[in-house]
Write a protein that holds these residues in place. Structure first.
Motif, PDB file in Angstrom:
ATOM      1  N   ALA A 121       0.834  -1.192   0.000  1.00 59.21           N
ATOM      2  CA  ALA A 121       0.000   0.000   0.000  1.00 59.21           C
ATOM      3  C   ALA A 121       0.869   1.242   0.000  1.00 59.21           C
ATOM      4  O   ALA A 121       2.036   1.211   0.396  1.00 59.21           O
ATOM      5  N   LEU A 122       0.256   2.332  -0.441  1.00 58.28           N
ATOM      6  CA  LEU A 122       0.826   3.663  -0.292  1.00 58.28           C
ATOM      7  C   LEU A 122      -0.103   4.437   0.618  1.00 58.28           C
ATOM      8  O   LEU A 122      -1.332   4.350   0.477  1.00 58.28           O
ATOM      9  N   LEU A 123       0.478   5.180   1.554  1.00 61.38           N
ATOM     10  CA  LEU A 123      -0.313   5.946   2.513  1.00 61.38           C
ATOM     11  C   LEU A 123       0.153   7.391   2.550  1.00 61.38           C
ATOM     12  O   LEU A 123       1.351   7.661   2.431  1.00 61.38           O
ATOM     13  N   ARG A 124      -0.800   8.297   2.733  1.00 63.06           N
ATOM     14  CA  ARG A 124      -0.468   9.678   3.089  1.00 63.06           C
ATOM     15  C   ARG A 124      -0.171   9.653   4.575  1.00 63.06           C
ATOM     16  O   ARG A 124      -1.013   9.265   5.369  1.00 63.06           O
ATOM     17  N   CYS A 125       1.027  10.066   4.916  1.00 65.96           N
ATOM     18  CA  CYS A 125       1.444  10.037   6.318  1.00 65.96           C
ATOM     19  C   CYS A 125       2.318  11.248   6.565  1.00 65.96           C
ATOM     20  O   CYS A 125       3.408  11.349   6.005  1.00 65.96           O
ATOM     21  N   ASN A 137       4.858  12.672  -1.463  1.00 63.13           N
ATOM     22  CA  ASN A 137       5.558  11.694  -0.635  1.00 63.13           C
ATOM     23  C   ASN A 137       4.561  10.717  -0.016  1.00 63.13           C
ATOM     24  O   ASN A 137       3.548  11.127   0.543  1.00 63.13           O
ATOM     25  N   ARG A 138       4.843   9.455  -0.104  1.00 65.43           N
ATOM     26  CA  ARG A 138       3.955   8.423   0.425  1.00 65.43           C
ATOM     27  C   ARG A 138       4.751   7.426   1.264  1.00 65.43           C
ATOM     28  O   ARG A 138       5.856   7.022   0.904  1.00 65.43           O
ATOM     29  N   LEU A 139       4.129   7.048   2.372  1.00 68.62           N
ATOM     30  CA  LEU A 139       4.658   5.946   3.169  1.00 68.62           C
ATOM     31  C   LEU A 139       4.366   4.665   2.403  1.00 68.62           C
ATOM     32  O   LEU A 139       3.251   4.460   1.909  1.00 68.62           O
ATOM     33  N   ARG A 140       5.365   3.814   2.286  1.00 66.12           N
ATOM     34  CA  ARG A 140       5.183   2.523   1.620  1.00 66.12           C
ATOM     35  C   ARG A 140       4.993   1.468   2.698  1.00 66.12           C
ATOM     36  O   ARG A 140       5.736   1.435   3.674  1.00 66.12           O
ATOM     37  N   LEU A 141       4.005   0.642   2.508  1.00 65.21           N
ATOM     38  CA  LEU A 141       3.675  -0.412   3.463  1.00 65.21           C
ATOM     39  C   LEU A 141       3.627  -1.740   2.733  1.00 65.21           C
ATOM     40  O   LEU A 141       2.955  -1.868   1.707  1.00 65.21           O
ATOM     41  N   THR A 142       4.342  -2.717   3.253  1.00 58.82           N
ATOM     42  CA  THR A 142       4.242  -4.087   2.760  1.00 58.82           C
ATOM     43  C   THR A 142       3.882  -4.956   3.955  1.00 58.82           C
ATOM     44  O   THR A 142       4.468  -4.815   5.035  1.00 58.82           O
TER      45      THR A 142
END
Length: 166
Positions: A121-125, A137-142
């Protein structure tokens, strides 16, 4: 498992007072029907986890994580093993969110097998100020999951940000 049953497991929804889960609101039934049941369940699990993180709901953050979770994170400690250590990483982030930081999923893809699955996922953080400086800029989540006793649990999380462009 029906989507209503999955959302009933969402700790954020149970305490929100809403008549329908935000997980279902964000994912219309047509989209959910395209997914297999495991993919839909994992999507709900991750969406509800993100809602719990944003609400600083520790029980909701932990509910679907294995006791032996391994997480690689952005702030130290960069490697965490076990649910107790995972729990300890969240209070500083909850404090950061009190400064106005957002934590919301922008995109989420799930792939599920019979007993293992992964999602990314990509998150706005970030705070408003941080996001104004770098709006893309996006937080990357695996996330790595395994099925235990018929339910999906998170066994691995990896959070990262891309290196700043020069």
């Amino acid at each position: 498992m029906a989507i209503d049953e999955l959302c009933a497991r969402c700790p954020w929804w149970r305490y929100s007072g809403l008549s329908i889960s935000p997980c279902v609101i964000r994912h219309p039934s047509k989209e959910m029907r395209k997914m297999n049941n495991d993919e839909a369940e994992i999507r709900v699990l991750i969406e509800c986890w993100a809602q719990a993180v944003h609400a600083a709901d520790m029980d909701g953050v932990l509910v679907d994580h294995s006791d032996d979770i391994v997480m690689f994170d952005v702030p130290p400690p960069n490697e965490v093993r076990g649910k107790a250590a995972y729990r300890e990483t969240w209070p500083p982030f909850f404090e950061y969110q009190k400064q106005g930081a957002v934590f919301e999923i922008v995109s989420l893809e799930v792939t599920a097998g019979n007993d293992v699955a992964f999602a990314h996922a990509l998150l706005r953080c970030g705070t408003d100020e941080e996001l104004k400086k770098d709006p893309g800029n996006r937080l990357r989540l695996t996330v790595g999951l395994r099925k235990l006793d018929g339910r999906w649990v998170v066994a691995h999380e990896h959070h990262s940000f891309p290196l700043p462009s020069t």
